[in-house]
Design an enzyme around this catalytic site. Structure first.
Site, PDB file in Angstrom:
ATOM      1  N   LEU A  22      -9.313  -4.583  -6.425  1.00 41.34           N
ATOM      2  CA  LEU A  22      -8.979  -5.797  -7.528  1.00 41.34           C
ATOM      3  C   LEU A  22      -7.918  -5.240  -8.371  1.00 41.34           C
ATOM      4  O   LEU A  22      -7.302  -5.930  -9.084  1.00 41.34           O
ATOM      5  CB  LEU A  22     -10.194  -5.772  -8.453  1.00 41.34           C
ATOM      6  CG  LEU A  22     -11.563  -6.505  -7.963  1.00 41.34           C
ATOM      7  CD1 LEU A  22     -12.631  -6.448  -8.961  1.00 41.34           C
ATOM      8  CD2 LEU A  22     -11.123  -7.959  -7.987  1.00 41.34           C
ATOM      9  N   GLY A  25      -5.106   2.236 -10.823  1.00 39.83           N
ATOM     10  CA  GLY A  25      -4.832   2.475 -12.151  1.00 39.83           C
ATOM     11  C   GLY A  25      -4.492   3.978 -11.669  1.00 39.83           C
ATOM     12  O   GLY A  25      -4.860   4.759 -10.710  1.00 39.83           O
ATOM     13  N   GLY A  26      -4.108   4.717 -12.989  1.00 39.70           N
ATOM     14  CA  GLY A  26      -3.843   6.259 -12.825  1.00 39.70           C
ATOM     15  C   GLY A  26      -5.143   6.874 -12.343  1.00 39.70           C
ATOM     16  O   GLY A  26      -4.983   7.993 -11.747  1.00 39.70           O
ATOM     17  N   MET A  27      -6.308   6.232 -12.727  1.00 39.08           N
ATOM     18  CA  MET A  27      -7.406   7.221 -12.586  1.00 39.08           C
ATOM     19  C   MET A  27      -8.288   6.679 -11.314  1.00 39.08           C
ATOM     20  O   MET A  27      -9.300   7.010 -11.016  1.00 39.08           O
ATOM     21  CB  MET A  27      -8.204   7.281 -13.832  1.00 39.08           C
ATOM     22  CG  MET A  27      -7.957   8.162 -14.766  1.00 39.08           C
ATOM     23  SD  MET A  27      -8.010   9.778 -14.408  1.00 39.08           S
ATOM     24  CE  MET A  27      -9.799   9.968 -14.558  1.00 39.08           C
ATOM     25  N   VAL A  30     -10.161  -0.083  -8.526  1.00 39.55           N
ATOM     26  CA  VAL A  30     -11.413  -0.963  -8.784  1.00 39.55           C
ATOM     27  C   VAL A  30     -11.731  -1.915  -7.677  1.00 39.55           C
ATOM     28  O   VAL A  30     -10.544  -2.490  -7.231  1.00 39.55           O
ATOM     29  CB  VAL A  30     -11.313  -1.584 -10.323  1.00 39.55           C
ATOM     30  CG1 VAL A  30     -12.580  -2.524 -10.520  1.00 39.55           C
ATOM     31  CG2 VAL A  30     -11.162  -0.759 -11.537  1.00 39.55           C
ATOM     32  N   ASP A 143      -9.099   4.386 -25.409  1.00 41.45           N
ATOM     33  CA  ASP A 143      -7.996   3.496 -24.685  1.00 41.45           C
ATOM     34  C   ASP A 143      -7.829   2.032 -24.664  1.00 41.45           C
ATOM     35  O   ASP A 143      -7.759   1.498 -23.562  1.00 41.45           O
ATOM     36  CB  ASP A 143      -7.859   3.932 -23.148  1.00 41.45           C
ATOM     37  CG  ASP A 143      -6.627   3.865 -22.439  1.00 41.45           C
ATOM     38  OD1 ASP A 143      -5.556   3.764 -23.106  1.00 41.45           O
ATOM     39  OD2 ASP A 143      -6.605   3.884 -21.085  1.00 41.45           O
TER      40      ASP A 143
END
Length: 269
Positions: A22, A25-27, A30, A143
């Site tokens: 979906l 991201g940096g981490m 999803v 965040d």
């Protein structure tokens, strides 16, 4: 050439079948997934530590993220994404959440440009409701930004990604020298390395409101470092399109957290 061989769908913790990514991201990533036990679709966040992080730091990072996902799970509020489970697979936590069908606020701003003060106020009030519920549970988000606010197809506003949240009173497991969060949404006290509190999330909400009505964040510069310097030192550029939201934005964006507008006052206004 024959047809490409499709990869078998991966199943996490013997239960969550990954269907399609979906977002990235940096981490981590999803995924849209299917909970084979309950027969429902869910969102699963695959957490990946940054490359090159020492093994001991990776272990601490995963322990922190797992603990914080469970912290987010204790916030029962319609504007907070529901965390169902934290599964473990390949030595990493996978955070299982409700699947919110809709767009992020950053997608909406990209597609439509700046929003009216009235629409921004409605979204802001719902994000504020989520933050107040989180703060009451002793959880900081850390965040708050348009990419972490989802506008569901039914109009519900959902604050998501408490992945870097910090549970107040828990041992702080921050990585050395790590800037957690997005520089242009970071409160001045955090840019200066001080311990964040609920007022730090309220600052980020103020930046979000400013960005929604003006179409850009107030302190953004060419580099993360110059952005952080502007957050600490620069005067707030006037919000020219904020109308009745001006006093709320200015109140939330006071540099001194002790002078910042309270959540209750912001909600009322």
């Amino acid at each position: 050439m024959g047809a490409p061989v499709s990869q078998p769908e991966r199943v996490i913790a013997g239960r969550y079948r990954l269907l399609a990514p979906l977002g990235e991201g940096g981490m981590g990533t999803v995924w849209r997934a299917r909970d084979e036990v309950l027969g429902r679709e869910v969102a699963v966040k695959e957490v990946r530590a940054p490359a090159g992080l020492p093994a001991a730091d990776v272990e601490r990072l995963y322990a922190r993220l797992e603990r914080e996902a469970w912290a987010a799970a204790r916030i029962p509020h319609r504007n907070v994404v529901t965390v169902y489970d934290v599964a473990s697979e390949s030595g990493r936590p996978w955070i299982v959440m409700e699947l919110v069908r809709g767009l992020s606020l950053s997608d909406v701003l990209e597609a439509e440009g700046a929003l009216t003060p009235q629409r921004t106020a409605r979204i802001g009030a719902e994000v504020l409701g989520a933050l107040r519920a989180a703060h009451d549970a002793g959880v900081l988000h850390r965040d708050v930004k348009p990419g972490n606010v989802l506008i569901a197809n039914d109009g519900r506003v959902v604050l998501t990604d408490f992945g870097i949240a910090l549970v107040e009173g828990s041992s702080a497991l921050t990585m050395t020298g790590e800037v957690v969060g997005s520089p242009e949404f970071l409160a001045p006290e955090r840019a200066l390395g001080h311990r964040p509190g609920p007022a730090s999330d309220l600052w980020s909400l103020g930046v979000l409101l400013y960005a929604a009505v003006e179409g850009s964040t107030p302190f953004r510069q060419d580099t993360p470092l110059s952005t952080l310097r502007a957050v600490v030192d620069e005067e707030l550029p006037p919000a020219r399109a904020a109308g009745p939201l001006t006093s709320v934005i200015e109140g939330l964006l006071r540099k001194d957290p002790a002078e910042r507008m309270s959540a209750a006052d912001a909600e009322r206004d």
